[in-house]
Design an enzyme around this catalytic site. Structure first.
Site, PDB file in Angstrom:
ATOM      1  N   ARG A  80       3.796   5.038   3.176  1.00 48.59           N
ATOM      2  CA  ARG A  80       3.161   4.086   4.079  1.00 48.59           C
ATOM      3  C   ARG A  80       1.846   4.584   4.678  1.00 48.59           C
ATOM      4  O   ARG A  80       0.790   4.166   4.296  1.00 48.59           O
ATOM      5  CB  ARG A  80       4.143   3.703   5.197  1.00 48.59           C
ATOM      6  CG  ARG A  80       5.313   2.902   4.671  1.00 48.59           C
ATOM      7  CD  ARG A  80       4.849   1.553   4.098  1.00 48.59           C
ATOM      8  NE  ARG A  80       5.881   0.866   3.348  1.00 48.59           N
ATOM      9  CZ  ARG A  80       5.793   0.547   2.056  1.00 48.59           C
ATOM     10  NH1 ARG A  80       4.748   0.900   1.342  1.00 48.59           N
ATOM     11  NH2 ARG A  80       6.759  -0.103   1.448  1.00 48.59           N
ATOM     12  N   CYS A  81       1.916   5.552   5.600  1.00 46.40           N
ATOM     13  CA  CYS A  81       0.707   5.899   6.363  1.00 46.40           C
ATOM     14  C   CYS A  81       0.002   7.138   5.821  1.00 46.40           C
ATOM     15  O   CYS A  81       0.637   8.158   5.575  1.00 46.40           O
ATOM     16  CB  CYS A  81       1.075   6.184   7.804  1.00 46.40           C
ATOM     17  SG  CYS A  81       1.132   4.728   8.800  1.00 46.40           S
ATOM     18  N   GLY A 119      -2.046   8.596  -4.458  1.00 47.48           N
ATOM     19  CA  GLY A 119      -2.260   8.450  -3.013  1.00 47.48           C
ATOM     20  C   GLY A 119      -2.104   9.785  -2.301  1.00 47.48           C
ATOM     21  O   GLY A 119      -2.955  10.178  -1.485  1.00 47.48           O
ATOM     22  N   SER A 120      -1.033  10.514  -2.627  1.00 50.87           N
ATOM     23  CA  SER A 120      -0.781  11.812  -1.981  1.00 50.87           C
ATOM     24  C   SER A 120      -1.859  12.821  -2.363  1.00 50.87           C
ATOM     25  O   SER A 120      -2.270  13.645  -1.541  1.00 50.87           O
ATOM     26  CB  SER A 120       0.577  12.383  -2.413  1.00 50.87           C
ATOM     27  OG  SER A 120       1.583  11.472  -2.109  1.00 50.87           O
ATOM     28  N   ILE A 141       6.895   8.013 -11.272  1.00 48.09           N
ATOM     29  CA  ILE A 141       7.718   7.530 -12.389  1.00 48.09           C
ATOM     30  C   ILE A 141       6.866   6.646 -13.305  1.00 48.09           C
ATOM     31  O   ILE A 141       7.205   6.449 -14.454  1.00 48.09           O
ATOM     32  CB  ILE A 141       8.989   6.756 -11.958  1.00 48.09           C
ATOM     33  CG1 ILE A 141       8.647   5.461 -11.234  1.00 48.09           C
ATOM     34  CG2 ILE A 141       9.935   7.608 -11.176  1.00 48.09           C
ATOM     35  CD1 ILE A 141       9.812   4.497 -11.254  1.00 48.09           C
ATOM     36  N   ASP A 142       5.757   6.124 -12.788  1.00 52.91           N
ATOM     37  CA  ASP A 142       4.927   5.220 -13.601  1.00 52.91           C
ATOM     38  C   ASP A 142       4.151   5.953 -14.690  1.00 52.91           C
ATOM     39  O   ASP A 142       3.608   5.323 -15.593  1.00 52.91           O
ATOM     40  CB  ASP A 142       3.939   4.464 -12.710  1.00 52.91           C
ATOM     41  CG  ASP A 142       4.627   3.482 -11.772  1.00 52.91           C
ATOM     42  OD1 ASP A 142       5.826   3.234 -11.958  1.00 52.91           O
ATOM     43  OD2 ASP A 142       3.967   2.973 -10.855  1.00 52.91           O
ATOM     44  N   MET A 184       9.603  -1.319 -13.520  1.00 50.38           N
ATOM     45  CA  MET A 184       8.470  -0.878 -12.708  1.00 50.38           C
ATOM     46  C   MET A 184       7.249  -0.584 -13.579  1.00 50.38           C
ATOM     47  O   MET A 184       7.373  -0.410 -14.799  1.00 50.38           O
ATOM     48  CB  MET A 184       8.853   0.337 -11.877  1.00 50.38           C
ATOM     49  CG  MET A 184       9.685  -0.051 -10.663  1.00 50.38           C
ATOM     50  SD  MET A 184      10.035   1.335  -9.597  1.00 50.38           S
ATOM     51  CE  MET A 184      10.675   0.475  -8.149  1.00 50.38           C
ATOM     52  N   HIS A 289      14.549  -0.513  -7.816  1.00 50.50           N
ATOM     53  CA  HIS A 289      14.599   0.905  -7.428  1.00 50.50           C
ATOM     54  C   HIS A 289      15.709   1.703  -8.107  1.00 50.50           C
ATOM     55  O   HIS A 289      15.755   2.929  -7.956  1.00 50.50           O
ATOM     56  CB  HIS A 289      14.688   1.023  -5.906  1.00 50.50           C
ATOM     57  CG  HIS A 289      13.426   0.561  -5.244  1.00 50.50           C
ATOM     58  ND1 HIS A 289      13.144  -0.769  -5.050  1.00 50.50           N
ATOM     59  CD2 HIS A 289      12.338   1.251  -4.792  1.00 50.50           C
ATOM     60  CE1 HIS A 289      11.951  -0.882  -4.482  1.00 50.50           C
ATOM     61  NE2 HIS A 289      11.438   0.324  -4.317  1.00 50.50           N
ATOM     62  N   GLN A 291      15.612   2.361 -11.001  1.00 52.83           N
ATOM     63  CA  GLN A 291      14.823   3.227 -11.891  1.00 52.83           C
ATOM     64  C   GLN A 291      14.356   4.502 -11.201  1.00 52.83           C
ATOM     65  O   GLN A 291      13.953   5.461 -11.839  1.00 52.83           O
ATOM     66  CB  GLN A 291      13.573   2.473 -12.383  1.00 52.83           C
ATOM     67  CG  GLN A 291      13.895   1.299 -13.258  1.00 52.83           C
ATOM     68  CD  GLN A 291      12.748   0.297 -13.283  1.00 52.83           C
ATOM     69  OE1 GLN A 291      11.864   0.396 -14.121  1.00 52.83           O
ATOM     70  NE2 GLN A 291      12.763  -0.672 -12.384  1.00 52.83           N
TER      71      GLN A 291
HETATM   72  O1  F6P Z   1       4.541   3.856  -7.989  1.00 57.67           O
HETATM   73  C1  F6P Z   1       5.886   3.886  -8.182  1.00 57.67           C
HETATM   74  C2  F6P Z   1       6.539   2.578  -7.846  1.00 57.67           C
HETATM   75  O2  F6P Z   1       7.867   2.793  -8.172  1.00 57.67           O
HETATM   76  C3  F6P Z   1       5.969   1.331  -8.527  1.00 57.67           C
HETATM   77  O3  F6P Z   1       6.268   1.204  -9.863  1.00 57.67           O
HETATM   78  C4  F6P Z   1       6.541   0.249  -7.655  1.00 57.67           C
HETATM   79  O4  F6P Z   1       5.789  -0.929  -7.734  1.00 57.67           O
HETATM   80  C5  F6P Z   1       6.451   0.857  -6.307  1.00 57.67           C
HETATM   81  O5  F6P Z   1       6.494   2.251  -6.479  1.00 57.67           O
HETATM   82  C6  F6P Z   1       7.522   0.406  -5.359  1.00 57.67           C
HETATM   83  O6  F6P Z   1       7.265   0.941  -4.113  1.00 57.67           O
HETATM   84  P1  F6P Z   1       8.226   0.835  -2.860  1.00 57.67           P
HETATM   85  O7  F6P Z   1       9.153   2.008  -2.928  1.00 57.67           O
HETATM   86  O8  F6P Z   1       7.322   0.893  -1.692  1.00 57.67           O
HETATM   87  O9  F6P Z   1       8.981  -0.446  -2.959  1.00 57.67           O
END
Ligand code: F6P
EC number: 2.7.1.11
Length: 366
Positions: A80-81, A119-120, A141-142, A184, A289, A291
């Site tokens: 998030r932040c 992001g990190s 994971i992407d 995902m 999730h 996955q």
């Molecule tokens: O970047 C990894 C990821 O799993 C994406 O594939 C997915 O859209 C996103 O995170 C989901 O994020 P959150 O955990 O915030 O729902």
């Protein structure tokens, strides 16, 4: 900064993924063997910021011994932040970067090992610019980070999706149905493509190849015209038809995060197909999730463990502002900038897509 570090800190940021605990364990084991202390920062880097409820704690080999095969992260995480654009309710974002650096200095942290995705690593880079010694460990994971050939967690996610396809196949076969599986992959279709090939999908829809619903329907009808009575379609959450929009679904994010995230592409594709061929019986599954959870595969544990050890080796060599990167057969270090420079997308003209087409898989694009 002393030439030889005495105290390391490790944080896990962004969405969790299987293998994070294997990195934490490896860092602690290697660091302790070299006589270094390791602090674990909770909830991304929040543990270094007052009033977040997160803290910093010492990590010992005894504590991390049992976590090799455990999914998630024992340190917690957040996507998030950013500390540089911190949000408190509706107040405008504020920069807490210097507060974070001051706390790290007060704790005697010589090197931060920051495990996370783009992001990190953008946060790692800014911390490095402000004087901190940071070593990044890539995670997503992407599998869409450009600075590394592969990321841990990806293989586990592909296995989960492939297992799901194996299960969908038997029920699809029994009912003569077309099963649509949403997976995902916000910007890149790696999970959909790898699992779609491994799970015998007939159609794979990915963000890199905008599709036409008419072509998807046509190719499904072709498959079903060859004596088959069922079909499997894998849909990446970030795919869109030519000129079309992405699908989002509302989420409750406790007032901090976005009010909607990607989701619903599978249902949208089902409706688009049904509009062309209403005679098909369709069912949609969104894996979500699932996955990201559970036990990492042996390969992801191996990769995560090697990245963790090499992160400590890099710290011992006095490297800074680097990312440990999988460059098979080795783990090497590359400049941290490379982690955030550009995303690694599937090459629509590459061999992987060509091989999928060679198997008769449709991308609904032509
Ligand atoms: O970047 C990894 C990821 O799993 C994406 O594939 C997915 O859209 C996103 O995170 C989901 O994020 P959150 O955990 O915030 O729902």
């Amino acid at each position: 900064m002393p030439t030889t570090p005495r105290k390391l800190a490790i944080a896990t940021g962004g969405g969790d993924c299987p293998g994070l605990n294997a990195v934490i364990r490896a860092v602690v084991l290697r660091a302790h063997a070299a006589g270094l202390e390791v602090l674990g920062i909770e909830d991304g880097l929040n543990g270094l910021l007052e009033g977040t409820g997160a803290t910093v704690r010492a990590l010992t080999p005894i504590e991390v011994a049992p976590i090799l095969a455990r999914g998630g992260t024992v340190l917690g995480t957040t996507n998030r932040c950013s500390p540089f654009a911190w949000r408190d309710g509706k107040a405008p974002p504020r920069d807490r970067g210097d507060e974070l650096l001051a706390r790290a200095e007060a704790l005697g942290i010589d090197v931060l090992i920051n495990v996370g995705g783009d992001g990190s690593q953008a946060i790692s880079l800014e911390l490095a610019r402000r004087g901190m010694t940071v070593i990044g460990v890539p995670k997503t994971i992407d599998n869409d980070l450009d600075a590394t050939v592969e990321t841990f967690g990806f293989g586990t996610a592909v296995q989960v999706v492939t297992d799901a396809l194996d299960r969908l196949r038997t029920t699809a076969e029994s009912h003569d149905r077309t099963m649509i599986l949403e997976v995902m992959g916000r910007h890149a279709g790696w999970i959909a493509l790898h699992s779609g090939i491994a799970g015998g999908a007939d159609v794979i829809l990915i963000p890199e190849l905008p599709y036409s619903p008419v072509h998807v329907a046509r190719d499904l009808m072709r498959t079903l015209g060859t004596g088959r009575h069922f079909a499997l379609v894998v849909v990446a959450e970030g795919c869109a038809c030519v000129g079309g929009e992405l699908s989002h679904k509302p989420v409750a994010s406790g007032g901090i995060g976005p009010s909607s995230i990607l989701g619903g592409a599978g249902q949208r594709v089902a409706e688009e197909i049904a509009a062309v061929v209403p005679e098909l019986e369709l069912r949609v599954t969104a894996l979500g999730h699932i996955q990201r959870g559970g036990t990492p595969t042996a390969y992801d544990r191996l990769l995560a463990s090697r990245l963790g050890v090499e992160a400590v080796e890099a710290a011992l060599r006095g490297e800074r502002s680097v990312l440990v990167s999988s460059q098979p057969p080795d783990i090497r270090t590359v400049p941290l900038e490379l982690a955030v420079k550009k995303m690694r997308a599937v090459d629509p003209r590459g061999q992987l897509v060509a091989h999928a087409r060679g198997l008769g898989i449709s991308f609904g694009d032509a």
